[in-house]
Design a protein around this motif. Structure first.
Motif, PDB file in Angstrom:
ATOM      1  N   PHE A  35      -4.979   5.665  -5.799  1.00 22.95           N
ATOM      2  CA  PHE A  35      -4.419   4.556  -5.045  1.00 22.95           C
ATOM      3  C   PHE A  35      -4.737   3.210  -5.710  1.00 22.95           C
ATOM      4  CE2 PHE A  35      -4.975   1.732  -1.148  1.00 22.95           C
ATOM      5  CZ  PHE A  35      -3.626   1.482  -1.021  1.00 22.95           C
ATOM      6  N   ASN A  49       0.968  -1.753 -10.267  1.00 26.50           N
ATOM      7  CA  ASN A  49       2.060  -2.415  -9.552  1.00 26.50           C
ATOM      8  C   ASN A  49       1.862  -3.924  -9.469  1.00 26.50           C
ATOM      9  OD1 ASN A  49       3.106   0.091  -9.215  1.00 26.50           O
ATOM     10  ND2 ASN A  49       2.809   0.190  -7.002  1.00 26.50           N
ATOM     11  N   ILE A 107      -3.231  14.555   3.297  1.00 32.06           N
ATOM     12  CA  ILE A 107      -4.568  15.177   3.399  1.00 32.06           C
ATOM     13  C   ILE A 107      -5.432  14.374   4.377  1.00 32.06           C
ATOM     14  CG2 ILE A 107      -6.689  15.747   2.144  1.00 32.06           C
ATOM     15  CD1 ILE A 107      -5.018  16.121  -0.372  1.00 32.06           C
ATOM     16  N   MET A 108      -5.376  13.059   4.252  1.00 36.78           N
ATOM     17  CA  MET A 108      -6.184  12.214   5.133  1.00 36.78           C
ATOM     18  C   MET A 108      -5.717  12.361   6.588  1.00 36.78           C
ATOM     19  SD  MET A 108      -8.533  10.786   3.324  1.00 36.78           S
ATOM     20  CE  MET A 108      -8.615  12.209   2.261  1.00 36.78           C
ATOM     21  N   GLN A 149      -0.718  23.198   9.661  1.00 33.74           N
ATOM     22  CA  GLN A 149      -0.107  24.157   8.755  1.00 33.74           C
ATOM     23  C   GLN A 149       1.074  24.810   9.433  1.00 33.74           C
ATOM     24  OE1 GLN A 149      -1.027  25.293   5.398  1.00 33.74           O
ATOM     25  NE2 GLN A 149      -1.963  23.273   5.534  1.00 33.74           N
ATOM     26  N   ALA A 175       1.989   2.462  -3.360  1.00 35.03           N
ATOM     27  CA  ALA A 175       0.960   2.875  -4.310  1.00 35.03           C
ATOM     28  C   ALA A 175       0.196   4.119  -3.862  1.00 35.03           C
ATOM     29  CB  ALA A 175      -0.022   1.722  -4.545  1.00 35.03           C
ATOM     30  N   ILE A 176       0.285   4.471  -2.597  1.00 33.02           N
ATOM     31  CA  ILE A 176      -0.528   5.581  -2.097  1.00 33.02           C
ATOM     32  C   ILE A 176       0.142   6.917  -2.446  1.00 33.02           C
ATOM     33  CG2 ILE A 176       0.431   5.945   0.220  1.00 33.02           C
ATOM     34  CD1 ILE A 176      -2.511   5.732   1.218  1.00 33.02           C
ATOM     35  N   PRO A 177      -0.617   7.897  -2.952  1.00 32.99           N
ATOM     36  CA  PRO A 177      -0.010   9.213  -3.187  1.00 32.99           C
ATOM     37  C   PRO A 177       0.328   9.821  -1.829  1.00 32.99           C
ATOM     38  CG  PRO A 177      -2.207   9.055  -4.206  1.00 32.99           C
ATOM     39  CD  PRO A 177      -2.057   7.872  -3.319  1.00 32.99           C
ATOM     40  N   ILE A 224      -4.349  15.075   7.839  1.00 29.88           N
ATOM     41  CA  ILE A 224      -4.837  16.390   8.275  1.00 29.88           C
ATOM     42  C   ILE A 224      -6.300  16.270   8.690  1.00 29.88           C
ATOM     43  CG2 ILE A 224      -5.470  18.704   7.472  1.00 29.88           C
ATOM     44  CD1 ILE A 224      -2.966  18.708   5.774  1.00 29.88           C
ATOM     45  N   LEU A 225      -7.066  15.542   7.882  1.00 26.79           N
ATOM     46  CA  LEU A 225      -8.492  15.364   8.161  1.00 26.79           C
ATOM     47  C   LEU A 225      -8.700  14.695   9.521  1.00 26.79           C
ATOM     48  CD1 LEU A 225     -11.398  15.543   7.079  1.00 26.79           C
ATOM     49  CD2 LEU A 225     -11.073  13.304   6.019  1.00 26.79           C
ATOM     50  N   VAL A 258       5.807  18.712  -2.942  1.00 28.38           N
ATOM     51  CA  VAL A 258       4.359  18.565  -2.787  1.00 28.38           C
ATOM     52  C   VAL A 258       3.942  18.697  -1.326  1.00 28.38           C
ATOM     53  CG1 VAL A 258       2.400  17.108  -3.368  1.00 28.38           C
ATOM     54  CG2 VAL A 258       4.479  16.973  -4.715  1.00 28.38           C
ATOM     55  N   PHE A 311      -1.879  18.522  -8.074  1.00 28.39           N
ATOM     56  CA  PHE A 311      -2.175  19.026  -6.734  1.00 28.39           C
ATOM     57  C   PHE A 311      -1.460  20.343  -6.449  1.00 28.39           C
ATOM     58  CE2 PHE A 311      -1.431  19.296  -2.146  1.00 28.39           C
ATOM     59  CZ  PHE A 311      -2.755  19.372  -1.736  1.00 28.39           C
ATOM     60  N   ILE A 312      -0.194  20.460  -6.866  1.00 28.09           N
ATOM     61  CA  ILE A 312       0.499  21.728  -6.601  1.00 28.09           C
ATOM     62  C   ILE A 312       0.169  22.769  -7.664  1.00 28.09           C
ATOM     63  CG2 ILE A 312       2.380  20.766  -5.225  1.00 28.09           C
ATOM     64  CD1 ILE A 312       4.151  20.809  -7.632  1.00 28.09           C
ATOM     65  N   PHE A 344       0.948  12.787  -0.791  1.00 28.96           N
ATOM     66  CA  PHE A 344       0.243  14.004  -0.383  1.00 28.96           C
ATOM     67  C   PHE A 344      -1.200  13.701  -0.004  1.00 28.96           C
ATOM     68  CE2 PHE A 344      -0.529  13.700  -4.906  1.00 28.96           C
ATOM     69  CZ  PHE A 344      -1.832  14.116  -5.056  1.00 28.96           C
ATOM     70  N   TRP A 345      -1.786  12.656  -0.612  1.00 26.70           N
ATOM     71  CA  TRP A 345      -3.156  12.292  -0.249  1.00 26.70           C
ATOM     72  C   TRP A 345      -3.184  11.702   1.156  1.00 26.70           C
ATOM     73  CZ3 TRP A 345      -5.912   7.334  -0.140  1.00 26.70           C
ATOM     74  CH2 TRP A 345      -7.302   7.504   0.057  1.00 26.70           C
ATOM     75  N   LEU A 366     -11.956  20.773   2.831  1.00 26.75           N
ATOM     76  CA  LEU A 366     -11.742  19.528   3.582  1.00 26.75           C
ATOM     77  C   LEU A 366     -12.662  19.392   4.786  1.00 26.75           C
ATOM     78  CD1 LEU A 366      -9.975  16.979   3.626  1.00 26.75           C
ATOM     79  CD2 LEU A 366      -8.396  18.190   5.110  1.00 26.75           C
ATOM     80  N   LEU A 388       1.015   8.603 -10.270  1.00 21.99           N
ATOM     81  CA  LEU A 388       1.325   9.302  -9.019  1.00 21.99           C
ATOM     82  C   LEU A 388       1.921  10.685  -9.279  1.00 21.99           C
ATOM     83  CD1 LEU A 388       2.923   6.558  -6.722  1.00 21.99           C
ATOM     84  CD2 LEU A 388       0.741   7.708  -6.408  1.00 21.99           C
ATOM     85  N   LEU A 427       1.443  21.337   0.644  1.00 23.72           N
ATOM     86  CA  LEU A 427       0.268  20.893   1.387  1.00 23.72           C
ATOM     87  C   LEU A 427       0.236  21.445   2.807  1.00 23.72           C
ATOM     88  CD1 LEU A 427      -2.216  19.032   1.793  1.00 23.72           C
ATOM     89  CD2 LEU A 427      -0.635  17.177   2.297  1.00 23.72           C
ATOM     90  N   VAL A 457      -8.348  18.182  11.608  1.00 29.45           N
ATOM     91  CA  VAL A 457      -9.734  18.661  11.558  1.00 29.45           C
ATOM     92  C   VAL A 457     -10.613  17.939  12.577  1.00 29.45           C
ATOM     93  CG1 VAL A 457     -11.761  18.937  10.085  1.00 29.45           C
ATOM     94  CG2 VAL A 457      -9.467  19.279   9.126  1.00 29.45           C
ATOM     95  N   ARG A 458     -10.571  16.594  12.584  1.00 26.25           N
ATOM     96  CA  ARG A 458     -11.484  15.842  13.451  1.00 26.25           C
ATOM     97  C   ARG A 458     -11.033  15.806  14.903  1.00 26.25           C
ATOM     98  NH1 ARG A 458     -15.084  13.447   9.631  1.00 26.25           N
ATOM     99  NH2 ARG A 458     -15.620  15.485   8.831  1.00 26.25           N
ATOM    100  N   GLY A 491       0.817  -1.206   0.000  1.00 24.33           N
ATOM    101  CA  GLY A 491       0.000   0.000   0.000  1.00 24.33           C
ATOM    102  C   GLY A 491       0.855   1.261   0.000  1.00 24.33           C
ATOM    103  N   VAL A 516      -2.933   2.810  -9.203  1.00 23.89           N
ATOM    104  CA  VAL A 516      -1.490   2.582  -9.051  1.00 23.89           C
ATOM    105  C   VAL A 516      -1.243   1.171  -8.523  1.00 23.89           C
ATOM    106  CG1 VAL A 516       0.608   3.319  -7.875  1.00 23.89           C
ATOM    107  CG2 VAL A 516      -1.010   5.017  -8.700  1.00 23.89           C
TER     108      VAL A 516
END
Lengths: 317, 299
Positions: free
Chosen positions: B273, B280, A151-152, A167, A143-145, A154-155, A258, B235-236, A147-148, B258, B228, A262, A159-160, A140, B276
């Protein structure tokens, strides 16, 4: 050892020349009159003033001469002035690099500090729940971005739950506690891919070593399993990990561009992105140059460390 | 085999009557993650190609009665701050993601493979020159090339493809070179040279077909990486510019929202995700099937 290092240093000279030329050549890709691109937006100059700019930046000279002058200045630490605040770009980059290095190094160390033991454990306890969880996470993680994931995070944490700041940045040497609090989320997001790659590499290297005859011999002699793994196997398993670890520099710098955007961290990457929108071309050029050089030297150091660690490599062939 | 004294190293022997490609596919479909990957990629390609028919909503149409809606009957995956349908934009974004990954990897192969082949065939000075050039290019992560190009000529689909494609070149060249080095030394290449076959013909007929396996593996894995990088650029804000929706710029526009509508940030990220992951999985499986020795060599 020394002849090997000398040869590697010699090899790097043509590469340095090509890299710097490539970065300079970005200027040639600008469509239209590069003089207009160099003055920044919002300023309108007449032909006469443009001619002065051209003269100042030697745009009327042949390309190779232009490159030579630019390189000469760069070697003396002169990368031009930012059109955003008229400060010397080199100075601005130095301030920014301090920030990027702080959280880049933390991300880098975290990725190895968690990745190597996870990989080793995964190999030693192959086929168990430990192996399964670590392997799924590493698949995982690649494959995971990143920056995403940021974001998650941060959420969830910002936030929660409101546990962590999402920031900005506090210098870790001025206020270590606040500095670290600000750095946890960005370093985590930045390090995830590297962590996954290091974990995978440690696992497969360890598995390979554990299958070798000398490990079997050690076990046959009745050596304790802990000694076999930590003393005999680990040293050889870590060799390929060194290479992967060194190769993360480029990934960390690219990721920083990136992640800094963010989390609003005033590092080199953030500076670069702002410079693009401000049409501050020479600032982008300077930042690209600095990052490329950093990657080049990190690769060089990786090679030397590898040669130093692995006695099988012939230094002076 | 008992009667043969000399063992000839040939690619995997295939049973009579089955084409090697069929054989590779058959093995591939025995690996569960690969099946998952192929299914995801096929669905994405299908969705991207048939976008106007399967999603009747225009990705740029603004529905002012349903701003930032969650999952609803009108908007299956919700809508953004301008009332645009997330599902429609997601599928439009899939087109971009696929174009970028195909274009960038294609460009990398088209430039990198010939360079690697020429390098390995002519050796000596040519090899040194090309490889130093590749070493230099490899110092730049694709994101850095893209940022530099965006500063010079502005962000667009072409900039993104060229930037990621250029970053792929040295890896393709290195991968085919390392495989070709061994092939170059084999007797049949020397025989072809002695027989007076021209250089390009030897390269294309003899060296290329026997060195191509690692390039296929590297290409599949690079597809995911291209997705990716495109997302990061979007995004930027230096990638493909709005109003064209890409997964990256969807995430950029969702970020200020958000705390009001997290769904907007969740959906495109999940799409990236999963795609990608699919590339892979297929890449890893293709590597295991084509050449298990490559395990650990190609990342």
């Amino acid at each position: 050892m020394w002849p090997y290092i000398a040869r590697r240093l010699l090899q790097i000279l043509p590469v340095l020349a090509i890299i710097t030329f490539m970065v300079y050549a970005l200027m040639l890709a600008i469509p239209g009159d590069p003089a207009r691109a160099l003055i920044g937006p919002g300023e309108s100059l007449d032909e006469e003033q443009l001619a002065i700019i051209r003269k100042e930046h030697h745009l009327d000279e042949p390309v190779l001469v232009q490159y030579g002058i630019w390189l000469g200045n760069a070697l003396q630490g002169d990368l031009g002035r930012s059109t955003q605040n008229q400060r010397p770009i080199a100075e601005e980059l130095a301030t920014r690099a301090r920030v990027t290095l702080q959280f880049g190094i933390i991300a880098w160390i975290l990725s190895a500090a968690i990745g190597v033991p996870a990989g080793i454990a995964s190999a030693v306890y192959r086929g168990t729940a430990v192996d399964y969880v670590a392997t799924v996470l590493s698949i995982g993680g690649v494959a995971i971005p990143n920056f995403w994931l940021g974001i998650m995070a941060i959420l969830l944490f910002g936030v929660r739950l409101g546990w962590l700041p999402t920031q900005g940045y506090v210098d870790i040497f001025e206020d270590p506690a606040q500095g670290l609090r600000h750095m946890i989320l960005p370093a985590f997001a930045l390090g995830i891919t590297s962590w996954a790659l290091i974990m995978r590499q440690s696992r497969s290297a360890m598995l390979e070593v554990l299958a070798q005859d000398y490990v079997r011999t050690a076990r046959a002699k009745g050596m304790r399993e802990g000694t076999v793994i930590w003393v005999h196997a680990l040293r050889n398993a870590l060799l390929p990990v060194v290479t992967v670890f060194g190769l993360q520099t480029g990934r960390i710098f690219a990721g920083a561009v990136v992640i800094e955007t963010l989390f609003g961290i005033p590092g080199m990457g953030n500076f670069m992105v702002q410079a693009i929108f401000a049409r501050d071309f020479m600032a982008v050029q300077g930042a690209v140059l600095l990052m490329a050089l950093a990657v080049l030297f990190a690769n060089l150091i990786t090679d030397i460390v590898y040669a130093w660690l692995d006695p099988r490599i012939k230094y002076d062939e | 085999m008992s009667s043969s004294v000399i063992e000839v190293t040939t690619p995997q022997p295939t049973p009579l009557g089955s084409h090697p490609v069929v054989e590779v596919l058959r093995k591939l479909f025995r690996i569960p993650p690969a099946v998952f990957g192929v299914v995801v990629i096929t669905l994405t390609v299908f969705a991207a190609l048939s976008a106007p028919w399967i999603v009747p909503i225009d990705p740029e149409e603004m529905d002012f009665d349903n701003l930032l809606s969650g999952i609803s009957a009108e908007h299956w995956l919700g809508s953004d701050q301008m009332g645009r349908d997330t599902l429609a934009r997601l599928i439009k974004g899939a087109q971009v993601a696929l174009m970028v990954s195909l274009g960038a990897v294609g460009l990398g192969v088209l430039i990198g493979v010939p360079l690697g082949l020429v390098s390995v065939y002519f050796r000596g000075f040519v090899d040194d020159a090309i490889m130093r050039l590749m070493d230099s290019l490899a110092v730049f992560p694709s994101l850095l090339i893209a940022v530099g190009l965006a500063a010079a000529i502005g962000g667009s689909l072409t900039t993104v493809i060229v930037a990621i494609g250029l970053a792929n070149v040295p890896w393709m060249a290195r991968v085919i070179r390392s495989q070709g080095l061994m092939i170059r030394e084999l007797d049949y290449v020397a025989a072809a040279e002695a027989g007076g076959m021209s250089h390009p013909r030897i390269i294309i007929k003899h060296i290329l077909p026997n060195s191509v396996a690692p390039v296929i593996v590297q290409s599949t894995l690079s597809m995911g990486y291209a997705v990716l990088t495109e997302a990061a650029l979007g995004f930027i804000g230096v990638g493909i510019q709005p109003p064209t929706p890409t997964w990256g710029n969807m995430l950029q526009q969702a970020f200020p929202m958000l705390d009001q509508q997290p769904l907007l940030s969740v959906v495109p990220g999940l799409a990236i995700f999963v795609l990608v992951l699919a590339f892979n999985f297929v890449g890893d499986a293709v590597r295991d099937v084509l050449d298990p020795r490559l395990k650990g060599v190609i990342h």
